[in-house]
Every structure is written in C-alpha cells, then in structure tokens.
Design a protein around this motif. Structure first.
Motif, PDB file in Angstrom:
ATOM      1  N   ASP A  39      -2.795   1.281  -3.848  1.00 54.06           N
ATOM      2  CA  ASP A  39      -3.646   0.686  -2.775  1.00 54.06           C
ATOM      3  C   ASP A  39      -4.891  -0.027  -3.457  1.00 54.06           C
ATOM      4  OD1 ASP A  39      -2.403   1.868  -0.759  1.00 54.06           O
ATOM      5  OD2 ASP A  39      -3.881   3.630  -0.628  1.00 54.06           O
ATOM      6  N   PRO A  74       0.764  -1.118  -0.102  1.00 56.86           N
ATOM      7  CA  PRO A  74      -0.156  -0.061  -0.180  1.00 56.86           C
ATOM      8  C   PRO A  74       0.895   1.253  -0.107  1.00 56.86           C
ATOM      9  CG  PRO A  74      -0.711  -1.436   1.550  1.00 56.86           C
ATOM     10  CD  PRO A  74       0.711  -1.999   1.111  1.00 56.86           C
ATOM     11  N   ASP A  80      -7.055   5.945  -2.131  1.00 54.84           N
ATOM     12  CA  ASP A  80      -5.682   5.998  -2.184  1.00 54.84           C
ATOM     13  C   ASP A  80      -5.166   6.575  -0.883  1.00 54.84           C
ATOM     14  OD1 ASP A  80      -2.972   5.544  -3.886  1.00 54.84           O
ATOM     15  OD2 ASP A  80      -3.074   7.571  -2.995  1.00 54.84           O
ATOM     16  N   SER A  81      -4.348   5.918  -0.090  1.00 60.03           N
ATOM     17  CA  SER A  81      -3.656   6.728   1.117  1.00 60.03           C
ATOM     18  C   SER A  81      -2.942   7.815   0.754  1.00 60.03           C
ATOM     19  CB  SER A  81      -2.985   5.604   1.803  1.00 60.03           C
ATOM     20  OG  SER A  81      -1.836   5.017   1.041  1.00 60.03           O
TER      21      SER A  81
END
Length: 317
Positions: free
Chosen positions: A129, A99, A225-226
């Motif tokens: 991600d 991730p 998405d982080s």
C-alpha cells in the motif's frame, strides 16, 4: 556507437537520477551505461549531464535532448509494437503495482485466467500500500483506489470496490452490535487506517437514503496497510471497513460479522494509472482490459447475488 542504445541509457539515467539505478533498471553493467553516455556526449559535442557524488542532473542541452529523445523512442517502440502485435501474441515483462488487499483477494486468485490467455507475458507484481514512483522504479502501471493525487499520470477507471463494515465475534460479544452510525462515536472503537501516500486518516463514511455520516472515530490502533488492517479487525481490535473481496471469505467462515447492515459505505473507485511518457505496449493494454473485465464481472456477480437475496428474503421487500 549504438545511438539508440545510448539514447535509451541517457533517458533512463535522467529518470532514475543515478547511473547505478539506471544500470539496474536497464539490466546492464554500470560501466556500459557510463560509456554509452560518454559516447553520446562526444557524438553531440555537448555536455548532457552534470554529475555529483550523489545525484545526476541534466544540463540545459540535456533537458532539451531528453524531451526529443523520449518522443523518438516512444515512436520507435510504438512502431515495433504495432509490427509485433500483427505477428504475435503479447509477450515480455510487465511490472505492475497493486494494493495488498486487491492483490491477495481479487487479482492473484484470478491470475490463472490471465496467464492462460497470455502465457508469454511475465508478470512482476509489486504488492503493498506504499506510494510508488512509476518512472523512477520502472513500473509499467499501478492499480490505485480512491481519489488520484498525481494529475500528471494517465488514468483509466476499471471499476469499484465496495467497503463493508464488520467486526470480529469477540468484539461484538464485548461491545455489542451498533444500531446506528452515531453509536460508533461512544462505546465503540474502530481500527484506524491512514493513507500510505499522504499520511491522512481515512474516515468512516456511512450512507442510508438521504442520510450521510462522515465520522472521525476513536481507535486504539491505526495502520497504513490493508492486510494489517484486516489482521487488526480479526484480532478484535475494532470495527473495520474492509473491501468486499477481502472480508467476504472471513464473513462466510464466521470470523467477521457484518455490522450496520442497513447502512452502506462509500465505494472505492479503482483506476489503472501509468506515466504519460511510458509506451502503452500490447502487454499493458491486455492487462488493463483484463483487470477492467475482472472487476466488472465481480460487480455483476454481487448485483445478481443481492437480487437473489431480495427475492428469497421475506424481509427484503
């Protein structure tokens, strides 16, 4: 005919679904893969594959041969690997998928240590991600957070990552600091996050002693998405629950402010997962062990920092 090469080509075609994709994964010309399959079928005097213009499927004989060939190749790889481990350090190409936030703020900063330990391993790291098909995309392993949705994968727990609720100073100036999680339901907003694997939104979970809140909160924007999640938080679009390694440098720089410091978010459990039909090579073993060591040392560091804070903070006791 090189029967081992033909068996490997056949297994890869079955897993990839097309000759073109299999050839790419084998780093071999497509005509070579096609010829190997033809030679194998001629040798066995049976049809293993059904070809169409878009997809390749296995015949009943092909399905039976695939299972046996996979087991034989796995045993052969294990034998070769055991001999190599006794004579050399781990080497070769290792493909992992990680991730975004873990890659950028935890794994990549620590990679000099891994490379120094294992200089003969070529690490190819996919960073996103999005969901990854480990078999079809020829990925050796993936690090995944949260509950596992695919029971067919083999998983090893390597640690936890704590989530930290925080917001940009501009957001705090406009909306104020919440004093209780229930205040987030009105007068505040969060940055929404939805799973790239399932599409489901991730709720805010806040805990303090016996109190526990699982909140579905209003948001102006949601992402999957982080890194985009962090960017939205930094832009003042709402409160975020960022992973501790990701938000820590921004909190130290004053670009994010911790909110609800008396409350905790539920930690995310991390696993390394790999397909059961993948040979657990020495290079994969050492990467998994290194990743587990990395997150264990990070957790120990955070515990030491918290204990020091409690010892020096007059309000901590």
């Amino acid at each position: 005919m090189d029967q081992i090469a033909a068996m490997r080509a056949f297994v890869r075609v079955v897993e990839a679904g097309t000759f073109t994709r299999a050839a790419d994964l084998l780093d071999s010309p497509k005509p070579t893969v096609t010829k190997l399959i033809q030679q194998l079928e001629a040798h066995l005097r049976t049809k293993l594959l059904n070809r169409t213009t878009r997809r390749v499927g296995v015949t009943p004989d092909g399905a039976a041969y695939y299972e046996r060939a996979l087991a034989l190749l796995s045993d052969l790889d294990e034998l070769d690997g055991s001999m190599m481990r006794s004579q050399a350090t781990p080497s070769g190409r290792l493909r992992v998928d990680v991730p975004s936030s873990l890659a950028l703020y935890a794994l990549i900063p620590a990679l000099p240590d891994f490379i120094a330990r294992y200089p003969d391993i070529q690490l190819d790291m996919g960073v996103s991600d999005r969901p990854v098909d480990l078999v079809a995309e020829n990925v050796d392993c993936a690090i995944r957070g949260g509950s596992l949705t695919d029971p067919t994968l083999i998983a090893r727990r390597i640690g936890q990552v704590q989530l930290v609720p925080c917001a940009a100073p501009d957001y705090i100036r406009q909306y104020g600091l919440p004093l209780h999680p229930r205040e987030l339901e009105s007068g505040h907003r969060v940055v929404g996050y939805f799973s790239a694997r399932t599409g489901r939104p991730v709720s805010f979970e806040m805990m303090r002693g016996d109190e526990h809140y699982d909140l579905d909160l209003p948001h102006a924007v949601a992402v999957n998405d982080s890194t985009a999640y962090l960017a939205a938080g930094l832009a003042g679009l709402g409160i975020i629950q960022g992973s501790e390694p990701m938000v820590r440098p921004y909190m130290e720089a004053g670009r994010l402010v911790r909110v609800l410091p008396d409350w905790e978010c539920e930690a995310i459990t991390l696993h390394v997962v790999y397909a059961p039909n993948r040979h657990l090579s020495s290079r994969l073993r050492v990467f998994v062990d290194w990743a587990a060591e990395l997150f264990a040392s990070g957790a120990a560091h955070r515990r030491r920092a918290a204990s020091l804070l409690m010892a020096t903070d007059p309000g901590g006791g």
